[in-house]
Design an enzyme around this catalytic site. Structure first.
Site, PDB file in Angstrom:
ATOM      1  N   ARG A   1       0.845  -1.202   0.000  1.00 59.07           N
ATOM      2  CA  ARG A   1       0.000   0.000   0.000  1.00 59.07           C
ATOM      3  C   ARG A   1       0.885   1.259   0.000  1.00 59.07           C
ATOM      4  NH1 ARG A   1      -2.157   1.325   6.055  1.00 59.07           N
ATOM      5  NH2 ARG A   1      -0.541   0.256   7.241  1.00 59.07           N
TER       6      ARG A   1
ATOM      7  N   GLU B   1     -18.446   4.496  -1.216  1.00 57.91           N
ATOM      8  CA  GLU B   1     -17.626   3.810  -2.208  1.00 57.91           C
ATOM      9  C   GLU B   1     -18.362   3.587  -3.528  1.00 57.91           C
ATOM     10  OE1 GLU B   1     -16.222   2.902   1.883  1.00 57.91           O
ATOM     11  OE2 GLU B   1     -18.168   2.771   0.870  1.00 57.91           O
TER      12      GLU B   1
END
Length: 315
Positions: free
Chosen positions: A10, A59
């Site tokens: 990440r 989202e």
């Protein structure tokens, strides 16, 4: 493998976004769902705030916004945890991005069991299966920092939707940046061996390499294959490994249903029937505990992989 160097993919994602923008990719935009510190898109936000959009905890809406931006000539990278990106927003990804085959890149961090203490509600072990089922979707799970940064840049250059799974845990850097090149749809053989071929991706590549090193001392030759692209699969590499080794094992931080193991089994069952053992999550939910404890509970550590390989060969 320089195991003393550990970097979460990440983090690699955040760095790669900035590197792309610094290199003049002016059509790159980044969207996040109120998790920029965790997904590391905060790096891009701080460097290029005018091209960063925080869509809040919405989202599904974020996927629609990204779809719209892509029709205006932008290359959007949308970011959230895998559970929220692949899970909560699945319908929007399928119908708004996948069906019109739009040029949107979905970067899902915190995939798999290694979310740890966040527990089963956040441990997404179904994302490969969900994303593989969408026609035209490319699915990538890089193993280390070097590969992750290269994969993000390859996703940017690729015309079409891409799903990138990125990890929370720091992973050992196994590649030499000066020698490595990433190509969508291609895997790589990391070690030689003819007793068994073990195909892994993501965090499990480092664990498989550790297992192979232990078994080498016992006279067992393990051919370790890193398969960062689950779709499209590197068919030739899998078939060659099956032909040479006569046994194949897959290792993934994902359900054994619908992921890397199933992709390999589907290929081999049709083209070269070969004994296969799949190591992964066996049709169950995770649980809350420190990440490496959870991984050990599900047999996804080097010790467990070593034992599984030995058992498979003996049988």
């Amino acid at each position: 493998m320089p195991e003393n160097k550990l970097i979460a993919t990440r983090d690699s994602y955040g760095h790669a976004l900035v590197e792309l923008a610094d290199a003049g990719c002016n059509d790159l935009v980044v969207l996040d769902a109120d998790l920029s510190v965790s997904t590391k898109t905060c790096m891009f936000r701080d460097a290029y705030p005018e091209r960063f959009f925080d869509c809040g905890i919405a989202e599904a809406n974020m996927m629609g916004v990204a779809a719209g931006l892509s029709t205006c000539g932008y290359v959007p990278f949308v970011s959230s945890f895998a559970m929220f990106a692949a899970g909560r927003a699945y319908e929007q990804i399928r119908n708004t991005i996948g069906y019109p085959h739009l040029n949107v890149k979905i970067a899902a961090t915190h995939g798999g069991l290694s979310v740890g203490e966040d527990g089963a509600s956040h441990q997404c072990c179904e994302d490969f299966a969900l994303m593989r089922s969408i026609p035209g979707m490319t699915v990538i799970c890089p193993a280390d920092d070097v590969e992750a940064r290269a994969a993000v840049k390859a996703a940017y250059r690729h015309n079409g939707p891409v799903y990138l799974r990125l990890g929370r845990l720091a992973a050992p850097v196994i590649h030499d940046e000066m020698k490595y090149s990433f190509e969508i749809g291609k895997g790589e053989q990391l070690t030689d061996g003819f007793d068994i071929a073990v195909i892994a991706n993501g965090l499990m590549v480092g664990e498989t390499l550790k297992a192979a090193a232990v078994l080498k001392k016992q006279g067992i030759g393990v051919r370790v294959i890193n398969m960062p692209t689950i779709k499209p699969l590197d068919d030739d590499l899998v078939l060659r490994a099956a032909h040479d080794c006569k046994r194949v094992m897959t290792v993934e931080e994902h359900s054994v249903i619908g992921g890397l193991g199933e992709a390999v089994c589907s290929l081999l069952s049709e083209q070269l029937p070969t004994p296969v053992r799949r190591i992964g999550v066996n049709d169950q939910f995770g649980h809350s505990a420190p990440a490496w404890e959870v991984l050990a509970d599900f047999g996804l550590t080097a010790d467990h992989i070593t034992a599984a390989i030995t058992d498979f060969i003996q049988k």
